[in-house]
Structures are given as C-alpha cells and as structure tokens.
Design a protein around this motif. Sequence first.
Motif, PDB file in Angstrom:
ATOM      1  N   THR A   9       0.796  -1.227   0.000  1.00  0.00           N
ATOM      2  CA  THR A   9       0.000   0.000   0.000  1.00  0.00           C
ATOM      3  C   THR A   9       0.828   1.276   0.000  1.00  0.00           C
ATOM      4  N   GLY A  10       2.110   1.186   0.321  1.00  0.00           N
ATOM      5  CA  GLY A  10       2.938   2.376   0.437  1.00  0.00           C
ATOM      6  C   GLY A  10       2.707   3.143   1.720  1.00  0.00           C
ATOM      7  N   ALA A  11       1.868   2.630   2.607  1.00  0.00           N
ATOM      8  CA  ALA A  11       1.567   3.333   3.856  1.00  0.00           C
ATOM      9  C   ALA A  11       2.709   3.156   4.852  1.00  0.00           C
ATOM     10  N   GLU A  12       2.981   4.230   5.605  1.00  0.00           N
ATOM     11  CA  GLU A  12       3.973   4.162   6.671  1.00  0.00           C
ATOM     12  C   GLU A  12       3.291   3.616   7.921  1.00  0.00           C
ATOM     13  N   THR A  13       3.732   2.446   8.397  1.00  0.00           N
ATOM     14  CA  THR A  13       3.058   1.776   9.513  1.00  0.00           C
ATOM     15  C   THR A  13       3.795   1.926  10.837  1.00  0.00           C
ATOM     16  N   ALA A  14       5.017   2.383  10.821  1.00  0.00           N
ATOM     17  CA  ALA A  14       5.757   2.622  12.058  1.00  0.00           C
ATOM     18  C   ALA A  14       6.870   3.616  11.752  1.00  0.00           C
ATOM     19  N   MET A  15       7.254   4.391  12.763  1.00  0.00           N
ATOM     20  CA  MET A  15       8.302   5.378  12.558  1.00  0.00           C
ATOM     21  C   MET A  15       9.008   5.654  13.877  1.00  0.00           C
ATOM     22  N   ARG A  16      10.310   5.809  13.803  1.00  0.00           N
ATOM     23  CA  ARG A  16      11.111   6.281  14.925  1.00  0.00           C
ATOM     24  C   ARG A  16      11.951   7.458  14.444  1.00  0.00           C
ATOM     25  N   THR A  17      12.184   8.435  15.298  1.00  0.00           N
ATOM     26  CA  THR A  17      12.980   9.601  14.919  1.00  0.00           C
ATOM     27  C   THR A  17      13.990   9.923  16.008  1.00  0.00           C
ATOM     28  N   MET A  18      15.048  10.612  15.599  1.00  0.00           N
ATOM     29  CA  MET A  18      16.010  11.166  16.548  1.00  0.00           C
ATOM     30  C   MET A  18      16.653  12.393  15.915  1.00  0.00           C
ATOM     31  N   PRO A  19      17.116  13.341  16.720  1.00  0.00           N
ATOM     32  CA  PRO A  19      17.794  14.504  16.155  1.00  0.00           C
ATOM     33  C   PRO A  19      19.097  14.097  15.478  1.00  0.00           C
ATOM     34  N   ASN A  20      19.419  14.763  14.382  1.00  0.00           N
ATOM     35  CA  ASN A  20      20.690  14.534  13.698  1.00  0.00           C
ATOM     36  C   ASN A  20      21.686  15.574  14.220  1.00  0.00           C
ATOM     37  N   ASP A  21      22.312  15.251  15.331  1.00  0.00           N
ATOM     38  CA  ASP A  21      23.184  16.217  15.997  1.00  0.00           C
ATOM     39  C   ASP A  21      24.522  16.336  15.282  1.00  0.00           C
ATOM     40  N   VAL A  22      25.101  17.525  15.383  1.00  0.00           N
ATOM     41  CA  VAL A  22      26.436  17.797  14.847  1.00  0.00           C
ATOM     42  C   VAL A  22      27.414  17.848  16.013  1.00  0.00           C
ATOM     43  N   ARG A  23      28.491  17.104  15.909  1.00  0.00           N
ATOM     44  CA  ARG A  23      29.530  17.106  16.937  1.00  0.00           C
ATOM     45  C   ARG A  23      30.568  18.169  16.612  1.00  0.00           C
ATOM     46  N   ARG A  24      30.994  18.895  17.636  1.00  0.00           N
ATOM     47  CA  ARG A  24      31.938  20.002  17.446  1.00  0.00           C
ATOM     48  C   ARG A  24      33.380  19.596  17.727  1.00  0.00           C
TER      49      ARG A  24
END
Length: 449
Positions: free
Chosen positions: A26-41
């Motif tokens: 179906t192309g449907a998104e059935t689950a998702m996880r996210t996190m910030p894409n942090d930049v290291r200095r």
Amino acid sequence: MSGQAHIAVIDVGKTNAKLTAVDRATGAETAMRTMPNDVRRAGPYPHFDVEALFAFFMDGLADFAADRGFDAISITAHGASAALLGDDGLALPVLDYEHDGPDALADEYDRLRPPFVETRSPRLPLGLNVGAQLFYQQRRFPDAFSRVRRIVTYPQYWGWRLTGIAATEVTSLGCHTDLWNPAAGTFSTLVDRLGVRPLMAPVRSAFDVLGPVKSGLARPVPVHTGLHDSNASLLPHLMARPSPFAVVSTGTWIILFGVGGDPSRLDPARDTLANVDAHGRPVPSARFMGGREFDLLTEGRPETPDAGTVARIVENDIMALPSFVGPCGPFPGGRGHWTVDPATLSAAERTAVASLYTALMTSECLELAAPSGPVVIEGPFARNALFAAALKAVTGRPVESASGSTGTSAGAALLAGGLPAAQPAVAATEDILPAGFAEYARRWRILAG
C-alpha cells in the motif's frame, strides 16, 4: 509478527533522522522512529554523529524485525555530504556542510572547479559543494586524506555500513557537488583535477541491491542502494504524472524540481542547478533554505492564522524580505529584514508573514526552474494552507498539497519494489487571501530586488 510485507527505510535528514516501516503493498507508513541529527563540534571540524545514528538505526531495525518483519531495506539521505572510507572505517569524519572551513580555500578551489555549463552545479558557500569539501579535506588534513581508500556519497555510506559494499549514486552526485556532468552522465573533470577518480566508489543505480545486511539481524535482508532525499520525494510523481510539472519538496530546504524543464535556462547566480533523478536524467531545480527561514521567522512557535490576521498583514504591508539564511536561494545577496519590528507581532501574525514569505520565495524558484505545469507540494509545507493559497495566487498555476508527513520514506521504498501510497491531493484555494494580496506580492517583489 505481522503477516504484511514491509520495507524498512533509513531516512537521514539534515535536522532529524528517521527509521520508517513502509507497507510494500500500500505504500503506507506503519511505524516510525525519529532522533535529532546532531552535529559534533569536537575533532578536526563539525561533523555528523554517525555512530549515534547507526546505533539508532540498528536498534530500530531489530525492533521492527521482531514486531512486524521486513524483507528489504532502502535508504535516503540529505545531499551535500560524502564519506571518506579508509581501511577500517572513516578516514575523516563526515563533514557538516554548514561548516565554513572550505570558504578559506575558496579562491584556490574556484580555479579548479569546472564551469556551470559542464556540471549545472552553482558555486555555493560553506561545504555545500562536495567538491569544495574534498579540496578542503585534502589540503587541511593531508595525512588523514592519504588513508582514504573509497569516497562514497552519503546515502550510500549507510549502505556500506550495512553491507560492507561501497558505492556512489547519481542523485547524490548530481546534487550541486561539482563532481558530476549530468548531460554526459559521468564524473566531471573535477575528479581528475582533485586526483580522486581512483577513489570514487562505483556508480550504482538507486534501484540496485548492494547486498545483504552483514550483521545485526537474524537473516540476510537485502539493502538497496538508495538516493538523495529530495529525489526520493520526486520519484512517485515521476512514476505517475506526465511532464511538465513541478514538485516542491519541503523540509529544512525547499527544493523545487521542474520536471520537463530546460536546464539551459538555469541561472547559477540564483542558486539554480540541474539535479539528477533516480533514472539519471537532469531536472532543472531551484532552492532556498525555506524550512530553516520559516523557523527563524516564527521563532519556532508557529500558530495558524485566520483570515482576519492574514488581511491585517497584507493591508499593512507587513513583510519579511530575503534572505535570512544565506547566501543561497534566489536572492543570495539579500540581507533578511522585516518591514516592522517583529517583536510587535503575535505568533499568528508572524506565521502569516512567514507563510507568505516562503510562498513568494517559492514562486521565484518556480519562475527560474519550472515556468509551466501544475505544482505539487510535498512534506511539512503541504499542511500550510496559506502557503499553498499564496503560491497558487502569485503563480496562477494549479497547486496541490500531497497528503502524508513526508515523501522521502515512501519514495525510497519504491526502490525496493514497493507500490506508491495512495496520496489524495488537496487543491489549493485562495479563500484565506484578501483582495489586496496581488498588490502585496508585487510590492514584495520590488523590495526583494
């Protein structure tokens, strides 16, 4: 475990990273996880925290495998990045393209880079040209660079982490890197001037299977090559629509793809370029950092305005004028400013101004890269009715907002044989706009320069 067949999509945006399960049928998104894409200095220069991202992806893949299962992995990631692989991992960190280090070598680099007519890649500041990144890394860190064995484009770095197989791919090579000749479909002369042709990993189709996941999962799931994130948003439309048309891919960047347009019309001084689609074809494009600017203008606290608020903004000529992040976009020399003190405005009023500003900037990009055909808005701005209404009014073209939170994951899933998601489009209406908007837009264009 669910009986549905799923595709797991690794999606690395500039601001956030996601892992999404997409239903193959179906192309449907059935689950998702996210996190910030942090930049290291810490370290030689600001860089992406790829180890934290990889741990996040592997944990999520293990959970997805246990919860619902999946039979393929696809990958999409932002552009303007490459990974330099040594014998045992990265020879140098993956540079954050907003680092200004490459600017210190701009004069030397400019003497090397090919002309726009060859690459259709504009000269951009910071590390936004990957060729400038490579030149900076060669010159500033010669010992580390001498240990580079392979250069891979950024989506394919994640494929390498999963499979151990190094590759490059045309949508990322064709994303203002200076490294690709889109008309010829091959590397540009810059790779020889930099002496890196032997280091460039083989070019693979976005649709190819690189190989199976080498560890971390119970069975050998195939990993597809993957592609640049805005091109992932474009792919479902390439499969469904006749040209000409335009796709406005929104997120941190607003990137406009003029499918069926003429790359010879592009103006390198106004941040236009030829992107390259998943099939290797040049696509006239224009862009600006619209999502970042919208966040700045609203102070990260958007509040949907009503028609009365929009009318007050238009009647009182309250405007934001370009550019607030740059130099990039169609007005790269502009110094962003308001026509009033923004501290006097409510959150809804600031949001109205920001929505009109991004719509007017997008209309400039449309004129530069896609002068005809309907317009489809993808991503977060598809939920902004004022943005869509203003874009329709100022261009006089049909404008549709695609449903769903983002097109990147669904588009990347198509590489692994998924079917396009049902995307009922919402046609823009101009009901929220007051009668004076046309004159407001005309004055904005004059003041924008």
